[in-house]
Write an enzyme that holds these catalytic residues in place. Structure first.
Site, PDB file in Angstrom:
ATOM      1  N   LYS A  15      16.260  16.555  78.029  1.00 19.24           N
ATOM      2  CA  LYS A  15      16.254  17.254  79.328  1.00 19.24           C
ATOM      3  C   LYS A  15      14.890  16.683  80.261  1.00 19.24           C
ATOM      4  CE  LYS A  15      13.423  21.198  78.828  1.00 19.24           C
ATOM      5  NZ  LYS A  15      12.974  22.448  79.131  1.00 19.24           N
ATOM      6  N   LYS A  26       8.320  22.727  71.687  1.00 16.33           N
ATOM      7  CA  LYS A  26       6.964  22.552  72.205  1.00 16.33           C
ATOM      8  C   LYS A  26       6.036  22.456  71.087  1.00 16.33           C
ATOM      9  CE  LYS A  26       7.156  24.705  76.733  1.00 16.33           C
ATOM     10  NZ  LYS A  26       6.848  25.927  77.560  1.00 16.33           N
ATOM     11  N   LYS A  71       8.739  18.969  82.762  1.00 18.13           N
ATOM     12  CA  LYS A  71       7.432  18.535  83.168  1.00 18.13           C
ATOM     13  C   LYS A  71       6.341  18.312  82.021  1.00 18.13           C
ATOM     14  CE  LYS A  71       7.736  23.422  83.800  1.00 18.13           C
ATOM     15  NZ  LYS A  71       8.518  24.405  84.596  1.00 18.13           N
TER      16      LYS A  71
HETATM   17  P1  TYM Z   1      10.972  26.735  83.806  1.00 17.41           P
HETATM   18  O1  TYM Z   1       9.514  27.105  84.673  1.00 17.41           O
HETATM   19  O2  TYM Z   1      10.743  25.774  82.756  1.00 17.41           O
HETATM   20  O3  TYM Z   1      12.129  26.282  84.790  1.00 17.41           O
HETATM   21  C1  TYM Z   1      12.626  26.749  85.905  1.00 17.41           C
HETATM   22  C2  TYM Z   1      13.981  26.630  85.962  1.00 17.41           C
HETATM   23  O4  TYM Z   1      14.364  25.156  85.887  1.00 17.41           O
HETATM   24  C3  TYM Z   1      15.353  25.133  84.975  1.00 17.41           C
HETATM   25  N1  TYM Z   1      15.200  23.778  84.585  1.00 17.41           N
HETATM   26  C4  TYM Z   1      16.318  22.788  84.484  1.00 17.41           C
HETATM   27  N2  TYM Z   1      17.530  22.882  84.934  1.00 17.41           N
HETATM   28  C5  TYM Z   1      18.259  21.732  84.728  1.00 17.41           C
HETATM   29  N3  TYM Z   1      17.767  20.266  84.072  1.00 17.41           N
HETATM   30  C6  TYM Z   1      16.514  20.383  83.530  1.00 17.41           C
HETATM   31  N4  TYM Z   1      16.193  19.166  83.314  1.00 17.41           N
HETATM   32  C7  TYM Z   1      15.753  21.636  83.943  1.00 17.41           C
HETATM   33  N5  TYM Z   1      14.269  22.027  83.528  1.00 17.41           N
HETATM   34  C8  TYM Z   1      14.185  23.139  83.900  1.00 17.41           C
HETATM   35  C9  TYM Z   1      15.226  26.059  83.813  1.00 17.41           C
HETATM   36  O5  TYM Z   1      16.336  26.419  83.208  1.00 17.41           O
HETATM   37  C10 TYM Z   1      14.752  27.268  84.820  1.00 17.41           C
HETATM   38  O6  TYM Z   1      15.780  28.034  85.280  1.00 17.41           O
HETATM   39  N6  TYM Z   1      11.010  30.636  80.982  1.00 17.41           N
HETATM   40  C11 TYM Z   1      11.564  30.348  82.248  1.00 17.41           C
HETATM   41  C12 TYM Z   1      11.118  30.974  83.296  1.00 17.41           C
HETATM   42  C13 TYM Z   1      11.293  32.453  83.438  1.00 17.41           C
HETATM   43  C14 TYM Z   1      12.472  33.102  83.444  1.00 17.41           C
HETATM   44  C15 TYM Z   1      12.472  34.357  83.395  1.00 17.41           C
HETATM   45  C16 TYM Z   1      13.843  32.664  84.182  1.00 17.41           C
HETATM   46  C17 TYM Z   1      10.564  33.395  83.146  1.00 17.41           C
HETATM   47  N7  TYM Z   1      10.980  34.678  83.024  1.00 17.41           N
HETATM   48  C18 TYM Z   1      13.292  35.446  83.741  1.00 17.41           C
HETATM   49  C19 TYM Z   1      14.931  33.592  84.345  1.00 17.41           C
HETATM   50  C20 TYM Z   1      14.694  34.988  84.006  1.00 17.41           C
HETATM   51  C21 TYM Z   1      11.000  28.720  82.175  1.00 17.41           C
HETATM   52  O7  TYM Z   1       9.846  28.477  81.785  1.00 17.41           O
HETATM   53  O8  TYM Z   1      11.458  28.123  83.412  1.00 17.41           O
END
Ligand code: TYM
Length: 332
Positions: free
Chosen positions: A199, A113, A202
């Site tokens: 990957k 990032k 967004k």
């Molecule tokens: P976030 O909001 O970036 O993404 C949400 C979920 O989508 C998955 N993901 C993907 N899976 C497959 N291929 C991709 N290209 C891809 N991009 C995103 C992410 O792995 C995620 O599961 N930090 C986390 C949110 C969070 C969280 C938590 C998750 C905060 N606290 C506690 C689990 C437990 C995040 O930013 O996800």
């Protein structure tokens, strides 16, 4: 027998793409039936990069409506906004005192990032962004979580959470459950359409990187037709041909067909045909979600009541854990 607890979160970032959908949301929808599931819209994570306050509010509603449209059922699984439960921030502070700077410096997502030109231009890397994984550990540990379903990019963060839980338990006595990570095998890492080496994300520099769940049919067609492939001809699931492999994997996930069936279907045909049919398939599969979403987003008071009742349900669990933690470390 008590059901196992599942916890997961997603950021209200405005764009929810098919990586989020297959990597996380479809797992959540399945798990809400067999587990004691809790899902959170993690707005405190979202503000670790600069956000427009008005848009953040709007995106929080949009995400709530998208999750419901995808099949999250708040009667089965409470859905709540992270910032509504102050225990998340409080436990983060306490865990900060046992996490090390070295551990956080090793986090790949942080390193990526701060290299991303979007953030570089703003020339602003906050302490919050650095501390993001500790907040995530607090989210998970507050709810005595057994299983955390996420995409592969979050694996390192869940591993850190496990390390912190064990370290705390060793120092202060058994307090936290050590959670397991659950990745959905083939969907754990959907790759960017414009660059299949990275990957789908967004925060990618171009919108040609992802298909958002809210994309119009025209956008979907344009993005898929422009997706990077190679100069080969034969349509085969071959991990070394990353662009093609990613498109075929997306086809497989949406169609629920086997690899054999898909290879037969496209045998003797070209990439153009595959892309055209894939775009049509995505448009068809996202349509019902988009229709439901359009209806849900018009009724904010309904969304508010779902989020409030979710927070009411989970708050006592979080408070109980926090009370135990405070007492263990000697806070009166
Ligand atoms: P976030 O909001 O970036 O993404 C949400 C979920 O989508 C998955 N993901 C993907 N899976 C497959 N291929 C991709 N290209 C891809 N991009 C995103 C992410 O792995 C995620 O599961 N930090 C986390 C949110 C969070 C969280 C938590 C998750 C905060 N606290 C506690 C689990 C437990 C995040 O930013 O996800």
């Amino acid at each position: 027998m008590n059901k196992k607890r599942v916890f997961s979160g997603i950021q209200p970032s405005g764009i929810i793409h098919i990586g989020n959908y297959f990597g996380a949301i479809t797992q959540w929808v399945k798990m809400q039936d067999d587990f004691d599931a809790i899902f959170s819209i993690v707005d405190l994570h979202a503000i670790t990069v600069p956000q427009d306050p008005k848009k953040l509010k709007e995106n929080t509603y949009k995400l709530t409506a998208i999750l419901l449209a995808c099949g999250i059922d708040p009667k089965k699984a409470p859905l709540f906004i992270q910032s509504r439960i102050s225990a998340h921030a409080e436990l983060t502070w306490i865990l900060n005192t046992i996490a090390t700077i070295g551990e956080l410096e090793r986090m790949t997502q942080y390193k990526e990032k701060i290299q991303n030109s979007k953030f570089k231009i703003q020339n602003f890397s906050s302490v919050g962004l650095f501390d993001y994984p500790v907040l995530m550990a607090a989210d998970i540990l507050l709810y005595n979580t057994d299983v955390v379903p996420v995409g592969e990019d979050q694996k390192q963060h869940v591993e850190l959470c496990r390390t912190l839980a064990k370290r705390f338990n060793n120092r202060f006595g058994q307090t936290f459950k050590v959670p397991q990570i659950q990745l959905r095998k083939e969907a754990a890492r959907i790759m960017g359409l414009d660059n299949p080496k990275k990957k789908m994300s967004k925060s990618a520099e171009s919108s040609y990187n992802y298909i958002a769940l809210a994309d119009s049919p025209d956008d979907i067609k344009r993005k898929i037709m422009k997706a990077q492939t190679d100069s080969g001809k034969e349509i085969k699931f071959d991990e070394n041909r990353q662009g093609l492999y990613n498109l075929l994997m997306i086809y497989k996930l949406f169609s629920e067909k086997t690899e054999d069936e898909i290879e037969k279907k496209f045998s003797g045909r070209g990439y153009g045909d595959l892309k055209k049919e894939l775009a049509e398939l995505i448009i068809e599969k996202l349509k019902p979600i988009q229709i439901k979403y359009q209806k849900l987003i018009t009724d904010k008071s309904h969304l508010d009541s779902i989020l409030s009742s979710g927070a009411d349900k989970v708050c006592p669990i979080a408070q109980k854990t926090l009370k135990d933690v405070k007492s263990k470390i000697g806070l009166i």
